[in-house]
Design a protein around this motif. Structure first.
Motif, short mmCIF file in Angstrom:
data_model
loop_
_atom_site.label_atom_id
_atom_site.label_comp_id
_atom_site.label_asym_id
_atom_site.label_seq_id
_atom_site.Cartn_x
_atom_site.Cartn_y
_atom_site.Cartn_z
N ASN A 128 -3.81 4.54 1.34
CA ASN A 128 -5.17 4.19 2.15
C ASN A 128 -5.22 5.27 3.19
N GLY A 154 0.55 -1.29 0.23
CA GLY A 154 0.17 -0.08 0.09
C GLY A 154 0.91 1.38 -0.14
N GLN A 185 -7.68 -6.83 -0.72
CA GLN A 185 -6.26 -6.66 -0.71
C GLN A 185 -5.77 -5.67 -1.63
N LYS A 244 -1.38 -5.31 0.69
CA LYS A 244 -2.36 -4.59 0.18
C LYS A 244 -1.99 -4.12 -1.00
N ALA A 304 -5.31 -1.57 -2.81
CA ALA A 304 -5.11 -0.24 -2.25
C ALA A 304 -4.85 0.59 -3.21
#
Length: 582
Positions: A262, A250, A497, A347, A499
């Motif tokens: 995120n 992410g 999963q 992510k 991002a």
């Protein structure tokens, strides 16, 4: 990050375009000698009105190019047939921008790697052409004007109220995202032989790669195999592979550090226990265990591509360097493939479609003798046929539309997408890969909707309706059966999963001259120190190198760079929040 286009660029009849857009280009003489004057019989509304009678060469200075010289192959022929133009590609390098700017002529078509420092410098120096001057955009960029208004407005907002171009990967919708190209791609056939062991986190790949190396110690060409093979051609503020691996969790590259897409958290690269140093240690551990190609620091992109193509390495974070080149018909027939294996705690970053466009800017040099022609070429690259041609080759040869108006790959196109060495028929000579557009920039995002597709397909052939029912190899079917979905995107969505890095109007604030000097010094320290750390022979040596790199960076002004980037992160987060709250 420069990314070699694993997709391509081009096409569309200008007479149709100008008719659809309701714009009729004016006839102007090209500013060149008489031998290149336009045809006296040219019609308004036809590309012939600006098409030179004899071939001319346009210089394209692209900060994204990995190649220098004359464009070759099928793309060169398409341009010659349509515009009577050849392209001389000039790639970037140390001092290239400054030298060309000082000469007063950046090039005919100019592509910037970002819309910050160099781009802003060129704007202030008057080195770029105002697209509204002499109705250039109205008359020769009608498709861009009609369909990329938000991208043009963004450029205007960062360019002192003038339009000098637009950013890459323009999105057709703010609610969609691009198919992810990040992901641990591994040799699925070897993974299958090992009994599909569970991977909980990134570091679990290390013992897996050890076992894969034992199963397949040599490549197709008889060379020693490794877990990974890297190169440094695309290093920027940090080592590219190191910072890009953080995208599995992410984190998106952001100056000297990473931005959590995120949460909006910014993390500087040298933060103890941070993601950049975690990823750096991951690659060092691979090296210590004999799983990292020892040539990684000295080899080129092309060298690494050849390594993965021949099965010389088992793990890569990019689809275009793994599955896209290894999964040839021969490998698939033999039951071999590289496929994504998602760790339980991932992510994965994917990029939201951005109607404002990205930061890699299409522009025209102020000194060009052929402004109309440059504009018409960029406009054509922005049309559906242009995008399709750029990605998949000549229309009617490698792709087309079926009787229902759905995009299709021809049999030759299917082969070319799986094997770049596929030869194209006359009059297009050479391998498909030899003709890929060397400008190395995009107009529309590959996952944007294609207006010419009657069924609403995007430009991304992997998701075309006409291809979903095609049979796949047994090893690919094994992956689908194990994952319960047909592709990585659906797997990440299904398992929460994904991002998404949102598309906003964010553009980096230009730095002062003093900060730019400091930044460049620190960049060298981080990049050089990171590579030394990757090659550390022990954990103790790794820790010592990281400590020394950190001390040097701070001694050369790293703290000032971080303060700048923290402020940028606040701006980016505020823009992200606006998109989320809409």
């Amino acid at each position: 990050m420069k990314i070699r286009k694993f997709v391509a660029v081009l096409a569309a009849s200008f007479m149709v375009l100008f008719t659809l857009a309701g714009c009729t280009p004016k006839v102007t003489q090209t500013k060149s000698n008489n031998s290149n004057a336009v045809s006296a019989n040219s019609k308004e509304g036809d590309i012939a009105s600006i098409r030179p009678m004899n071939p001319i060469t346009l210089t394209v200075y692209s900060q994204l190019a990995n190649f220098q010289g004359e464009q070759t192959g099928w793309f060169a022929k398409v341009l010659l047939d349509k515009f009577n133009v050849k392209l001389n590609i000039v790639k970037d390098g140390d001092g290239v921008f400054a030298t060309r700017l000082e000469s007063g002529n950046l090039g005919d078509i100019v592509v910037f790697g970002n819309d910050s420092t160099d781009y802003q410098t060129a704007v202030k120096a008057g080195a770029l052409l105002d697209w509204n001057k002499d109705n250039l955009l109205d008359d020769y960029g009608p498709y861009i004007k009609a369909h990329m208004q938000m991208a043009l407005e963004k450029n205007k907002s960062i360019s002192g109220g003038h339009i000098y171009g637009f950013g890459h990967d323009v999105g057709s919708s703010a609610t969609e995202h691009s198919a992810p190209f990040y992901g641990p791609f591994i040799r699925w056939d070897l993974y299958k032989q090992l009994g599909y062991p569970k991977i909980n986190t990134l570091e679990d790949f290390i013992p897996l790669l050890e076992k894969m190396q034992q199963l397949a110690p040599t490549s197709d060409t008889g060379k020693k195999t490794y877990g990974v093979s890297l190169f440094k051609d695309w290093d920027g503020n940090m080592v590219m592979f190191v910072k890009a691996t953080a995208a599995l969790y992410g984190w998106d590259e952001f100056g000297f550090g990473l931005y959590n897409v995120n949460t909006g958290e910014y993390q500087d690269a040298l933060k103890p226990g941070g993601e950049y140093l975690r990823m750096l240690k991951f690659y060092n551990t691979l090296y210590q265990k004999g799983l990292l190609d020892p040539n990684s620091m000295t080899q080129t992109f092309d060298d690494v591509t050849q390594t993965y193509k021949t099965g010389g390495a088992f793990f890569n974070i990019f689809d275009f360097m793994s599955s896209a080149i290894y999964n040839t018909p021969d490998h698939l027939k033999a039951g071999k493939a590289m496929m994504p294996l998602v760790a339980s705690d991932q992510k994965n970053v994917a990029y939201g479609l951005n109607m404002y466009g990205g930061n890699r800017v299409w522009t025209i040099g102020a000194k060009t003798q052929y402004p109309e022609l440059c504009m018409a070429i960029i406009n054509w690259l922005s049309t559906p046929e242009g995008v399709m041609t750029n990605n998949y080759g000549p229309k009617g040869v490698t792709w087309d539309y079926d009787k229902e108006g759905r995009p299709i790959l021809t049999q030759l196109g299917e082969k070319a997408m799986s094997d770049g060495n596929t030869e194209l028929p006359a009059p297009y000579s050479g391998k498909f890969s030899d003709g890929v557009d060397e400008i190395n920039n995009t107009t529309w995002a590959i996952d944007s909707k294609n207006p010419d597709a009657k069924n609403g397909d995007t430009y991304n052939y992997k998701f075309w309706e006409t291809r979903q029912s095609l049979p796949v190899s047994s090893i690919e079917q094994d992956w689908r059966d194990k994952m319960g979905v047909p592709n990585l995107d659906q797997y990440l969505v299904k398992n929460n999963q994904l991002a998404i890095s949102l598309g906003t109007t964010y553009s980096a604030t230009p730095m002062s001259n003093e900060l730019t000097t400091t930044w460049n010094q620190v960049k060298q320290i981080i990049v050089n120190g990171s590579w030394k750390a990757i090659y550390a022979k022990s954990d103790a040596e790794f820790d010592s190198i990281v400590k020394d790199m950190t001390n040097q960076a701070y001694a050369h002004g790293y703290e000032d760079c971080i303060k700048y980037q923290q402020h940028e992160a606040q701006i980016r987060k505020s823009l992200d929040d606006k998109v989320r709250n809409k």
